[in-house]
Design a protein around this motif. Structure first.
Motif, PDB file in Angstrom:
ATOM      1  N   PHE A 283      69.561  15.169 167.743  1.00 19.47           N
ATOM      2  CA  PHE A 283      70.118  13.732 167.039  1.00 19.47           C
ATOM      3  C   PHE A 283      69.214  12.706 168.557  1.00 19.47           C
ATOM      4  O   PHE A 283      68.887  11.791 167.968  1.00 19.47           O
ATOM      5  N   PHE A 284      69.292  13.117 168.853  1.00 21.07           N
ATOM      6  CA  PHE A 284      68.654  11.727 170.412  1.00 21.07           C
ATOM      7  C   PHE A 284      66.582  12.764 170.069  1.00 21.07           C
ATOM      8  O   PHE A 284      66.491  11.125 170.053  1.00 21.07           O
ATOM      9  N   PHE A 285      66.463  13.206 169.805  1.00 19.37           N
ATOM     10  CA  PHE A 285      65.142  12.992 169.213  1.00 19.37           C
ATOM     11  C   PHE A 285      64.361  12.580 167.818  1.00 19.37           C
ATOM     12  O   PHE A 285      63.327  11.794 167.638  1.00 19.37           O
ATOM     13  N   ASP A 286      65.296  12.730 166.665  1.00 20.41           N
ATOM     14  CA  ASP A 286      65.506  12.352 164.946  1.00 20.41           C
ATOM     15  C   ASP A 286      66.184  10.616 165.238  1.00 20.41           C
ATOM     16  O   ASP A 286      65.311   9.962 164.311  1.00 20.41           O
ATOM     17  N   THR A 287      66.637  10.705 166.190  1.00 21.65           N
ATOM     18  CA  THR A 287      67.425   9.176 165.238  1.00 21.65           C
ATOM     19  C   THR A 287      67.143   7.959 166.701  1.00 21.65           C
ATOM     20  O   THR A 287      66.995   7.256 166.885  1.00 21.65           O
ATOM     21  N   VAL A 288      67.477   8.740 167.672  1.00 22.10           N
ATOM     22  CA  VAL A 288      67.909   7.823 168.555  1.00 22.10           C
ATOM     23  C   VAL A 288      66.789   7.245 169.413  1.00 22.10           C
ATOM     24  O   VAL A 288      66.558   6.027 169.783  1.00 22.10           O
ATOM     25  N   LEU A 289      65.480   8.292 169.929  1.00 17.35           N
ATOM     26  CA  LEU A 289      64.449   7.862 170.228  1.00 17.35           C
ATOM     27  C   LEU A 289      64.153   7.164 169.380  1.00 17.35           C
ATOM     28  O   LEU A 289      63.155   6.076 170.331  1.00 17.35           O
ATOM     29  N   PRO A 290      63.936   7.404 167.810  1.00 16.88           N
ATOM     30  CA  PRO A 290      62.881   6.746 167.351  1.00 16.88           C
ATOM     31  C   PRO A 290      62.895   5.210 167.512  1.00 16.88           C
ATOM     32  O   PRO A 290      62.831   3.992 167.590  1.00 16.88           O
ATOM     33  N   LEU A 291      64.474   4.916 167.093  1.00 18.54           N
ATOM     34  CA  LEU A 291      65.435   3.855 167.675  1.00 18.54           C
ATOM     35  C   LEU A 291      65.058   2.742 169.062  1.00 18.54           C
ATOM     36  O   LEU A 291      64.608   1.358 168.373  1.00 18.54           O
ATOM     37  N   SER A 292      64.319   3.440 169.761  1.00 26.81           N
ATOM     38  CA  SER A 292      64.746   2.953 171.026  1.00 26.81           C
ATOM     39  C   SER A 292      63.206   2.281 171.379  1.00 26.81           C
ATOM     40  O   SER A 292      62.499   2.655 172.393  1.00 26.81           O
ATOM     41  N   ARG A 293      62.389   2.468 170.403  1.00 22.27           N
ATOM     42  CA  ARG A 293      61.119   3.306 170.268  1.00 22.27           C
ATOM     43  C   ARG A 293      60.464   1.368 171.785  1.00 22.27           C
ATOM     44  O   ARG A 293      59.699   1.507 172.345  1.00 22.27           O
TER      45      ARG A 293
END
Length: 282
Positions: free
Chosen positions: A188-198
């Motif tokens: 969830f961190f790498f697939d969702t949170v990290l892209p949204l935090s770009r």
């Protein structure tokens, strides 16, 4: 209607141009000074046109060095500053991402207490804890090392706060959908949170890179060898306080070169930087 709008924009644009001129004129003078002989600069007779020593001055600055209290070429100092600024920026972002993710998405005892303890560290800048930090780094044998330059400055309560506030705006539906898909916390961190935090990461990287690049007090204490000093320290050491004549053309060329990497970072990441600061669709 259009004419009135153009006339209305005239005053703001005029003020903007005046502000740019005030900021850019000292930079222009530094560039002009770097192309003349030091005697012309010291005598106050420097013209406003470039001299004929551009290639000679910048070649000597980058590859040879100066005869001041530091004799290292600027290329070495630029590399040290770039490593320090990059590691500090990446390290702060990585640690802040992980800590904010843990505080927002994991339930554990004293979760809020842990966050407020991180937040309280904002009241303890480097200058306040400089002696115990130096003592620890010295005891660990990290003087004159990249680890000593970067690790003590690698944590950031400000970045943790910003990431926490952003993570709290992510809809709970995304978390539920991730659980339904069988994704664990790491996925969830790498697939969702990290892209949204770009965009947030990009804007913080610019700010933190410039923060690391402009550090003066900590590199001054932690480095004793010329080959480990940063460019901010090098500029100060180039200005000779004895009777010897300071090589002002080298100093000015170094100042110009010291501005190039931060400016490049801002220019290359301008779109993401602005979007990370003003984007409200998150």
């Amino acid at each position: 209607m259009v004419e009135q709008r153009r006339f209305g924009n005239l005053v703001p644009h005029l003020i903007l141009c005046i502000g740019i001129a005030i900021v850019a004129f000292p930079v222009y003078l530094a560039f002009i000074a770097s192309t003349h002989e030091p005697t012309i600069i010291a005598n106050g007779q420097m013209p406003l046109t470039p001299g004929g020593h551009f290639l000679e001055t910048y070649y000597r600055t980058i590859f040879v060095g100066t005869s001041g209290t530091t004799r290292e070429p600027v290329s070495t100092m630029l590399f040290n500053s770039f490593v320090m600024a990059s590691v500090i920026a990446v390290g702060k972002i990585a640690i802040s991402l992980i800590s904010a993710y843990a505080v927002v998405y994991f339930s554990f005892p004293f979760r809020k207490t842990a966050f407020w303890m991180i937040f309280i560290t904002l009241m303890l800048p480097v200058e306040v804890r400089i002696y115990p930090t130096y003592k620890v780094v010295s005891d660990l044998g990290l003087l004159d090392t990249y680890a000593g330059l970067t690790i003590p400055l690698i944590a950031s309560a400000t970045a943790t706060l910003l990431f926490r506030q952003f993570f709290m705006t992510i809809p709970d539906e995304l978390v539920e959908a991730s659980k339904i898909d069988g994704a664990g916390p790491i996925r969830f961190f790498f697939d969702t949170v990290l892209p949204l935090s770009r965009t947030t990461i990009a804007s913080l990287f610019v700010i933190l890179f410039i923060y690391g690049w402009n550090q003066y007090l900590w590199p001054l204490l932690i480095t004793t060898r010329d080959d480990m000093q940063t460019i901010v320290i090098g500029i100060k050491k180039m200005i000779v306080t004895s009777d010897a004549l300071t090589e002002w053309q080298i100093v000015m060329a170094t100042a110009i070169l010291a501005m190039v990497p931060p400016v490049l970072v801002v220019v290359l990441m301008q779109k993401l930087f602005v979007k990370g600061l003003v984007d409200s669709e998150k």
